[in-house]
Design a protein around this motif. Structure first.
Motif, PDB file in Angstrom:
ATOM      1  N   UNK A   1     -13.296  10.103 -31.070  1.00 23.38           N
ATOM      2  CA  UNK A   1     -12.830   9.254 -30.205  1.00 23.38           C
ATOM      3  C   UNK A   1     -11.439   9.232 -29.799  1.00 23.38           C
ATOM      4  N   UNK A   2     -11.030   9.788 -28.733  1.00 26.37           N
ATOM      5  CA  UNK A   2      -9.526   9.990 -28.116  1.00 26.37           C
ATOM      6  C   UNK A   2      -9.865   8.886 -26.953  1.00 26.37           C
ATOM      7  N   UNK A   3      -8.923   7.830 -27.113  1.00 30.03           N
ATOM      8  CA  UNK A   3      -9.000   7.052 -25.938  1.00 30.03           C
ATOM      9  C   UNK A   3      -7.991   7.409 -24.868  1.00 30.03           C
ATOM     10  N   UNK A   4      -8.020   6.388 -23.834  1.00 30.23           N
ATOM     11  CA  UNK A   4      -7.111   6.821 -22.736  1.00 30.23           C
ATOM     12  C   UNK A   4      -5.733   6.249 -22.957  1.00 30.23           C
ATOM     13  N   UNK A   5      -4.904   6.381 -21.685  1.00 37.93           N
ATOM     14  CA  UNK A   5      -3.594   6.247 -21.669  1.00 37.93           C
ATOM     15  C   UNK A   5      -2.942   4.972 -22.142  1.00 37.93           C
TER      16      UNK A   5
ATOM     17  N   UNK B   1     -10.374   4.555 -33.653  1.00 36.63           N
ATOM     18  CA  UNK B   1     -11.676   3.874 -33.630  1.00 36.63           C
ATOM     19  C   UNK B   1     -12.588   5.120 -34.481  1.00 36.63           C
ATOM     20  N   UNK B   2     -13.155   4.451 -35.481  1.00 30.72           N
ATOM     21  CA  UNK B   2     -14.069   5.368 -36.092  1.00 30.72           C
ATOM     22  C   UNK B   2     -15.511   4.865 -36.517  1.00 30.72           C
ATOM     23  N   UNK B   3     -15.518   3.847 -35.535  1.00 30.41           N
ATOM     24  CA  UNK B   3     -17.078   3.359 -35.868  1.00 30.41           C
ATOM     25  C   UNK B   3     -18.183   4.295 -35.245  1.00 30.41           C
ATOM     26  N   UNK B   4     -17.687   4.670 -33.942  1.00 29.79           N
ATOM     27  CA  UNK B   4     -18.711   5.831 -33.215  1.00 29.79           C
ATOM     28  C   UNK B   4     -18.877   7.099 -34.275  1.00 29.79           C
ATOM     29  N   UNK B   5     -17.789   7.503 -34.973  1.00 28.55           N
ATOM     30  CA  UNK B   5     -17.979   8.705 -35.649  1.00 28.55           C
ATOM     31  C   UNK B   5     -18.909   8.531 -36.977  1.00 28.55           C
ATOM     32  N   UNK B   6     -18.721   7.178 -37.522  1.00 22.46           N
ATOM     33  CA  UNK B   6     -19.289   6.952 -38.756  1.00 22.46           C
ATOM     34  C   UNK B   6     -21.024   6.729 -38.361  1.00 22.46           C
ATOM     35  N   UNK B   7     -21.093   6.043 -36.979  1.00 22.07           N
ATOM     36  CA  UNK B   7     -22.510   6.000 -36.813  1.00 22.07           C
ATOM     37  C   UNK B   7     -23.247   7.186 -36.507  1.00 22.07           C
ATOM     38  N   UNK B   8     -22.473   8.351 -35.834  1.00 21.03           N
ATOM     39  CA  UNK B   8     -23.001   9.621 -35.565  1.00 21.03           C
ATOM     40  C   UNK B   8     -23.321  10.153 -37.014  1.00 21.03           C
ATOM     41  N   UNK B   9     -22.513  10.063 -37.763  1.00 14.25           N
ATOM     42  CA  UNK B   9     -22.828  10.609 -39.267  1.00 14.25           C
ATOM     43  C   UNK B   9     -24.115  10.140 -40.095  1.00 14.25           C
TER      44      UNK B   9
ATOM     45  N   UNK C   1     -13.485  16.042 -38.553  1.00 17.17           N
ATOM     46  CA  UNK C   1     -13.452  14.823 -37.535  1.00 17.17           C
ATOM     47  C   UNK C   1     -12.304  14.067 -37.604  1.00 17.17           C
ATOM     48  N   UNK C   2     -12.286  13.471 -38.717  1.00 24.05           N
ATOM     49  CA  UNK C   2     -11.379  12.197 -39.194  1.00 24.05           C
ATOM     50  C   UNK C   2      -9.701  12.897 -38.919  1.00 24.05           C
ATOM     51  N   UNK C   3      -9.625  14.125 -39.732  1.00 27.00           N
ATOM     52  CA  UNK C   3      -8.362  14.458 -39.586  1.00 27.00           C
ATOM     53  C   UNK C   3      -7.941  14.924 -38.282  1.00 27.00           C
ATOM     54  N   UNK C   4      -8.714  15.434 -37.548  1.00 25.91           N
ATOM     55  CA  UNK C   4      -8.339  15.762 -36.153  1.00 25.91           C
ATOM     56  C   UNK C   4      -7.810  14.747 -35.387  1.00 25.91           C
ATOM     57  N   UNK C   5      -8.742  13.595 -35.681  1.00 31.50           N
ATOM     58  CA  UNK C   5      -8.266  12.302 -34.805  1.00 31.50           C
ATOM     59  C   UNK C   5      -6.877  11.835 -35.262  1.00 31.50           C
ATOM     60  N   UNK C   6      -6.630  11.997 -36.772  1.00 29.83           N
ATOM     61  CA  UNK C   6      -5.621  11.505 -37.096  1.00 29.83           C
ATOM     62  C   UNK C   6      -4.335  12.199 -36.635  1.00 29.83           C
ATOM     63  N   UNK C   7      -4.541  13.631 -36.995  1.00 31.56           N
ATOM     64  CA  UNK C   7      -3.449  14.700 -36.652  1.00 31.56           C
ATOM     65  C   UNK C   7      -3.017  14.513 -35.066  1.00 31.56           C
ATOM     66  N   UNK C   8      -4.183  14.256 -34.230  1.00 34.52           N
ATOM     67  CA  UNK C   8      -3.807  14.344 -32.645  1.00 34.52           C
ATOM     68  C   UNK C   8      -2.867  13.160 -32.189  1.00 34.52           C
TER      69      UNK C   8
END
Ligand SMILES: [Zn+2]
Lengths: 256, 341
Positions: B202-206, B213-221, B247-254
């Motif tokens: 989840x990479x949100x908008x401007x 947000x990690x809930x979508x990722x969590x549900x998908x897993x 996935x978590x690391x990519x979100x945090x890094x980005x």
């Protein structure tokens, strides 16, 4: 963790000096009441008691500081700290015990945990009958212990959590008057009066709540007799385990 | 004896800790009594059990911290304590212990925000050049901050649902990898293929660029695991763990990379328990180096909850004379901004 075999006389050899009385601070945060007191062997020197919905965490220490200042007592002149150790609200007990433990560690004075129920009963030692403190334990139970009042006041049961129905059945087998005190009285007064009739006795509110003066007096007697403890040993008496532990054990028992 | 010795006390979650730090950066002792073992069979921290254990442990930990530092109560300049955010019952033990000690010893009391304490763990390790951007990621929080100077944190964004560490714990539970989830997932992922599954990022908008947000990722897993179970297939725990961690690391890094670029800082700090994750450290270090920025992070024992970081953060309050009163209370939900000042 606490070193075993440590006794008071070794730690505090000259607790009692011939010409001066012991001064003991009392703390009671087991119920909604926030109470702190100082007693000497002769008298109640000071007692501050508040019964409002405000957290003990915010109130207790400013209360102790203000009381000692108003009474002109130097913190360093205290010979010990007594605290209502339970039963009572888990969080309330912890605030009192944590405060007492830190005072014991910083001031290097003996501590004493006093049964909340015993301190309640000790406010009415001469009652001619059974003294029956009840504290609201929720889950349809009360925290209770029974005491025989009179010139030789003595304990009849351990501190326990018990349903009101079982407690009333126990008391129904006896003949004496029963004095009900404690914060569960307003909740159950009608049921109790229905069950025991004229044998049920009630105190006016100001004589039926937890007061730290009684905690301090009971604590002083134990500390003077060398039966206090250090902060290492002082713990709350919760009576009950946490809900999570009870649930886990029930699951384990059910799985067999 | 050094005039600036501060005793730190930490009881916000499941570590009972005390430490002595001087000058806000020099570590004299750092004692941590972990309760992880106690909570393991419940699959997470049980607040009542944590509070009880804190009470039994805190004074012993303080005693050890003083003796390991070779000092006594009277040598201390002040007492610092975490007053929030955290579990209220757990916080109350530390707060009331610290208040009472401060009162009985006649020392100033310093009320430390736990998130600011995590940031301050970095000051115990090296000299930091400001301004900086800091990512605090742990079981309780996922927060991006801008630091104009030491002790001056400005919130850039935080998580809207789960904290990163919380997601680790939940997925570890679903995969039966044990507790705490961070190290369990990291270990399982070592033998897994991160490309075996593709989970959403989840990479949100401007406008909410720095929020997580990690809930979508969590549900998908969780859905993936359930689908495999329904089909009667054995869940490849190592692959799921690896793909989830990636996935978590990519979100945090980005997000951290974007924040550092937007704020044009040369320095980026990592803090919190998740900062102990080596994939996160390596990836972040790599992308920041490409951008010409430098990453700093504390050693693992200063990433997870400890009291040295509390004493270090307390130093900033001490220097400014920001002392707390005896009516200090635990504040379970607390922003990075100190209110009412
Ligand atoms: Zn933390």
């Amino acid at each position: 963790m606490p070193p075993a075999g440590m006794t008071m006389p070794q730690l505090w050899p000259s607790l009692r000096q011939e010409d001066e009385s012991l001064l003991v601070l009392g703390i009671d945060t087991a119920t909604l009441v926030c109470s702190t007191a100082v007693v000497s062997e002769e008298k109640l020197v000071a007692e501050y008691t508040l019964q409002v919905k405000k957290t003990h965490s915010e109130r207790l220490l400013p209360f102790i500081a203000a009381m000692l200042k108003d009474a002109g007592i130097d913190l360093g002149s205290l010979d010990g700290v007594a605290v209502a150790a339970g039963p009572g609200s888990f969080t309330g007990l912890r605030i009192g015990i944590v405060t007492a433990r830190a005072l014991g560690q910083a001031l290097e004075v003996p501590l004493c945990g006093v049964s909340t129920l015993e301190a309640l009963a000790a406010q009415h030692p001469l009652f001619n009958g059974i003294i029956c403190p009840i504290l609201d334990a929720r889950r349809n139970q009360v925290y209770n212990a029974l005491f025989q009042g009179g010139r030789k006041c003595r304990r009849l049961t351990e501190d326990r959590a018990i349903s009101l129905a079982r407690l009333l059945a126990e008391l129904g087998k006896r003949q004496e008057d029963v004095l009900f005190i404690g914060d569960a009285v307003p909740v159950y007064q009608e049921t109790v009066a229905d069950a025991l009739g004229p044998r049920a006795c009630f105190m006016p509110q100001e004589s039926a709540i937890c007061r730290s003066g009684a905690v301090a007096r009971l604590g002083l007697a134990k500390i003077a007799a060398g039966r206090g403890c250090t902060w290492r040993e002082l713990k709350p008496n919760y009576i009950r385990r946490s809900q999570a532990e009870i649930k886990l054990q029930a699951q384990a028992a059910g799985g067999d | 004896m050094n005039k600036t010795l501060i005793l730190g006390i930490e009881t916000s979650c499941d570590e009972t800790a005390a430490a002595v730090v001087s000058g806000g950066s020099r570590l004299h002792s750092n004692i941590i009594a972990s309760q992880a073992e106690l909570h393991r069979k419940y699959g997470g921290v049980v607040p009542e059990i944590a509070s009880r254990r804190h009470l039994e442990t805190v004074n012993f930990v303080i005693e050890q911290a003083l003796s390991a530092a070779g000092c006594t109560f009277s040598d201390l300049a002040a007492i610092a304590v975490t007053y929030g955010p955290g579990l209220v019952g757990a916080l109350l033990v530390g707060v009331n212990t610290a208040k009472t000690l401060a009162y009985a010893l006649g020392k100033p009391l310093l009320a430390v925000n736990h998130i600011e304490a995590h940031i301050a763990a970095n000051y115990l390790v090296q000299e930091i050049q400001f301004p900086a951007v800091c990512l605090v990621a742990s079981g309780g929080h996922t927060t991006l901050l801008y630091l104009a100077a030491r002790g001056e944190a400005e919130l850039l964004g935080a998580t809207r649902d789960d904290a990163a560490g919380e997601a680790f714990d939940k997925i570890a539970r679903v995969l039966n990898l044990g507790y705490p989830g961070g190290p369990a997932i990291e270990q399982a992922a070592q033998s897994g293929n991160p490309e075996a599954f593709s989970f959403p990022r989840a990479f949100s908008g401007r406008d909410d660029l720095f929020e997580f947000s990690f809930s979508g990722l969590k549900s998908a897993v969780i859905n993936t695991v359930h689908r495999l179970e329904q089909k009667g297939e054995k869940t490849p725990a190592a692959d799921v763990a690896a793909a989830f961690q990636q996935a978590v690391v990519e979100i945090l890094v980005e997000k951290t990379r974007l924040a550092a670029a937007e704020k044009k800082v040369k320095t980026v700090l990592l803090a919190g328990g998740v900062a102990a994750n080596s994939l996160l450290r390596d990836r972040l270090e790599q992308v920041l180096r490409e951008d010409g920025r430098k990453l700093f992070y504390p050693p693992p024992d200063l990433c997870t909850d400890n009291a040295a970081m509390v004493a270090a953060a307390g130093w900033d309050l001490f220097r400014e004379g920001k002392f707390a009163g005896l009516d200090l209370n635990a504040v379970p939900v607390l922003d990075i901004f100190r209110q009412g000042e």
